[in-house]
Design an enzyme around this catalytic site. Sequence first.
Site, PDB file in Angstrom:
ATOM      1  N   ASP A  84       0.819  -1.209   0.000  1.00  0.00           N
ATOM      2  CA  ASP A  84       0.000   0.000   0.000  1.00  0.00           C
ATOM      3  C   ASP A  84       0.859   1.267   0.000  1.00  0.00           C
ATOM      4  O   ASP A  84       0.375   2.349  -0.313  1.00  0.00           O
ATOM      5  CB  ASP A  84      -0.955  -0.010   1.199  1.00  0.00           C
ATOM      6  CG  ASP A  84      -2.072   1.013   1.062  1.00  0.00           C
ATOM      7  OD1 ASP A  84      -2.587   1.168  -0.068  1.00  0.00           O
ATOM      8  OD2 ASP A  84      -2.426   1.661   2.053  1.00  0.00           O
ATOM      9  N   SER A 101      -6.340   5.557  -0.949  1.00  0.00           N
ATOM     10  CA  SER A 101      -6.739   4.257  -1.473  1.00  0.00           C
ATOM     11  C   SER A 101      -8.262   4.120  -1.408  1.00  0.00           C
ATOM     12  O   SER A 101      -8.880   4.469  -0.398  1.00  0.00           O
ATOM     13  CB  SER A 101      -6.098   3.130  -0.665  1.00  0.00           C
ATOM     14  OG  SER A 101      -4.686   3.250  -0.666  1.00  0.00           O
ATOM     15  N   GLN A 149      -4.927  -1.886  -7.317  1.00  0.00           N
ATOM     16  CA  GLN A 149      -5.512  -0.922  -6.386  1.00  0.00           C
ATOM     17  C   GLN A 149      -5.956   0.309  -7.154  1.00  0.00           C
ATOM     18  O   GLN A 149      -5.209   0.832  -7.993  1.00  0.00           O
ATOM     19  CB  GLN A 149      -4.514  -0.507  -5.306  1.00  0.00           C
ATOM     20  CG  GLN A 149      -5.106   0.441  -4.270  1.00  0.00           C
ATOM     21  CD  GLN A 149      -4.093   0.863  -3.218  1.00  0.00           C
ATOM     22  OE1 GLN A 149      -3.530   1.952  -3.301  1.00  0.00           O
ATOM     23  NE2 GLN A 149      -3.850   0.009  -2.244  1.00  0.00           N
TER      24      GLN A 149
END
Length: 291
Positions: free
Chosen positions: A209, A233, A283
């Site tokens: 991430d 995100s 993502q």
Amino acid sequence: MTTEPTALTPTRALLDVLDLGPDATEPDTFTGTSLPQPSGRVFGGQVLAQALLAAGRTVPTTRLPHSLHGYFLRAGDVREPISFAVERLRDGRSFTARRTHALQGGAPILSMIASFQEEQPGLDYAEPMPDAPDPDDVVSADTHLAGIDHPVARFWSQESAFDVRHVEGAIYLGGSGEPTGQQMVWVRSRETLPDDQLLHRALLAFACDQVMLEPVLRRSGHSWATRGLSIASLDHAMWWHRDVRVDDWLLYTQTAPSAQGGRGLGAARVFTRDGTHVASIAQEGMVRVPD
């Protein structure tokens, strides 16, 4: 004579945060805390890893996660505990499915579904790892950010549990060369970790991430230092293909297939140093820059 308490290393602090406590009053419910963040918001990779570990606590140890799909719904507050409520969706002969809601103040900040599988034989092939320089020949983020007296710089260079090395050069302080949606990054934890495959898979979710949306910035000629940048995100999909250790060097080969409507998509394949394809990731994030 008194002895001053030893400060936690970044790795030890992360492992402590991932060590969830069971709720004595609610079955399949766990409680966790958060790592400090300069923004005061819970790091998305942290709550994702915690949600996966909570789900894994309700699954036989012979079944490991092979995929997850999660949505980041609200910003979390690092000062408040997080409750992880696991729903048992299915227990089949080979596969187990779990849904985890991460909650603060009774409201979900993350909703995730993960699937677990018994180890089984089957087809086994993968595309090869692209050519990349050895991680020992790539400059660390620690060097890029050394000497910068700023909370964010200190966080990523001194307080992070992972050593991050960008093959094309980091984009923390500005762009690096011509705009491109391609990026390769070597990542490894700073310390040796327990021999726990569920933990390593959760830590891979945590670590990725940090870099998943960087190709979106690179392709548009922006960096983390772009004035007025707003980035977060939105959702995360991950597939583990083979066992992984995050205390060995891992190469993320990344692309940015699309950006539109204030959103950008990042994709990655993850390889071990010897070229084994261990995971694939996608993502989408909110990426807004000034006009």
